[in-house]
Design an enzyme around this catalytic site. Structure first.
Site, mmCIF file in Angstrom:
data_model
loop_
_atom_site.group_PDB
_atom_site.id
_atom_site.type_symbol
_atom_site.label_atom_id
_atom_site.label_comp_id
_atom_site.label_asym_id
_atom_site.label_seq_id
_atom_site.Cartn_x
_atom_site.Cartn_y
_atom_site.Cartn_z
ATOM 1 N N SER A 88 0.520 -1.350 0.534
ATOM 2 C CA SER A 88 -0.215 0.198 -0.386
ATOM 3 C C SER A 88 0.961 1.574 -0.066
ATOM 4 C CB SER A 88 -0.836 0.179 0.847
ATOM 5 O OG SER A 88 -2.242 1.293 1.093
ATOM 6 N N ASP A 178 -1.182 14.592 13.777
ATOM 7 C CA ASP A 178 -1.116 15.605 12.663
ATOM 8 C C ASP A 178 -0.284 15.362 11.721
ATOM 9 O OD1 ASP A 178 -2.773 17.183 15.164
ATOM 10 O OD2 ASP A 178 -0.616 17.641 15.864
ATOM 11 N N HIS A 237 -7.643 -5.786 0.115
ATOM 12 C CA HIS A 237 -6.855 -5.071 0.300
ATOM 13 C C HIS A 237 -5.267 -5.519 0.707
ATOM 14 C CE1 HIS A 237 -3.518 -1.449 0.481
ATOM 15 N NE2 HIS A 237 -3.936 -0.929 1.123
#
Length: 257
Positions: A88, A178, A237
């Site tokens: 991925s 963040d 996946h």
């Protein structure tokens, strides 16, 4: 240097080292069982990517950044040449490294991703993790109950909770939420890296996954002309977790032939 685990064969190393790079929200620990099996004949190095696991946190999280991190691991721990497997987001980072510094790689394996931009986002998972009241968490089950308000899939919650550290000092996410939130659009896109990797490359994908489709083959071959394609029947996946035996067999066969 990225945090990493090394798995070595019990006997003599008869194959080049292999570096494994996880995807978004993952970590080296997700790949322990796979790494142990693949380490029968070779040293296997499994990394925590930046802003994941026990690796460093940094505001930058571009594919160039990630490729540079992997290159440093190959130079420092693998003598300057290795086979590379990325899943991925880790697969995109591996592709960027292959295109930028292909001399570092003998063979490349890309698990269920293509060198294309995708339209989906995973920002909702970051939002759900941010909503967890960590001050009220003394066990993963308590965090799971909070996540369940926004994430119905128990398997996805279990995956995310592997990045939750619960200690006597309190609970914290190992993920740099963040930084990952700030670059989410960049993560789902393909950075447009130019070049060619002419070495052996295996693009291994799950039959039920939408991430790699026949329409992506042209984009793959433009950058990786020696690419081979293999499908794991019944897998999605998370093909390495859903079909581990078949995944290990496909990877080992490609690396040893």
């Amino acid at each position: 240097m990225l945090n990493h685990d090394i798995y070595a064969p019990e006997g003599e190393e008869t194959a080049p080292p292999l570096v494994i790079v996880h995807g978004l929200f993952g970590s080296a620990r997700n790949w322990r069982a796979i790494a142990r099996k693949l380490a029968a004949a070779r040293r296997v190095v499994v990394v925590d990517q930046r802003n994941h696991g026990d690796s460093f946190h940094a505001p930058g999280h571009s594919y160039d950044d990630m490729a540079g991190d992997i290159a440093a691991v190959i130079r420092e721990l693998c003598g300057g040449t290795a086979d590379l497997l990325g899943h991925s987001m880790g697969g995109k980072a591996a592709m960027v490294l292959a295109l930028r510094e292909g001399a570092l790689l003998r063979k490349l394996i890309v698990a269920d991703i293509a060198p294309v931009s995708y339209s989906h986002s995973h920002a909702e998972f970051i939002a759900a993790m941010r909503k967890v009241d960590l001050g009220a968490v003394t066990a993963r089950g308590e965090a799971d109950a909070q996540l369940a308000r926004d994430i119905d899939d128990p398997a996805m919650r279990a995956f995310l909770l592997q990045s939750l550290a619960v200690t006597p000092e309190g609970a914290r996410w190992k993920l740099n939420l963040d930084a990952l939130d700030a670059v989410m659009e960049e993560v789902i896109e393909w950075p447009g890296t130019q070049g060619r990797f002419d070495g052996p490359a295996l693009f291994l994908h799950g039959e039920k996954s939408p991430y790699v489709r026949p329409k992506h083959e042209e984009a793959v071959r433009a950058l990786f002309p020696a690419a081979e394609f293999e499908t794991l029947a019944g897998a999605g996946h998370w093909l390495h977790a859903e079909k581990p035996r078949e995944f290990i067999a496909a990877v080992d066969a490609f690396l040893t032939r």
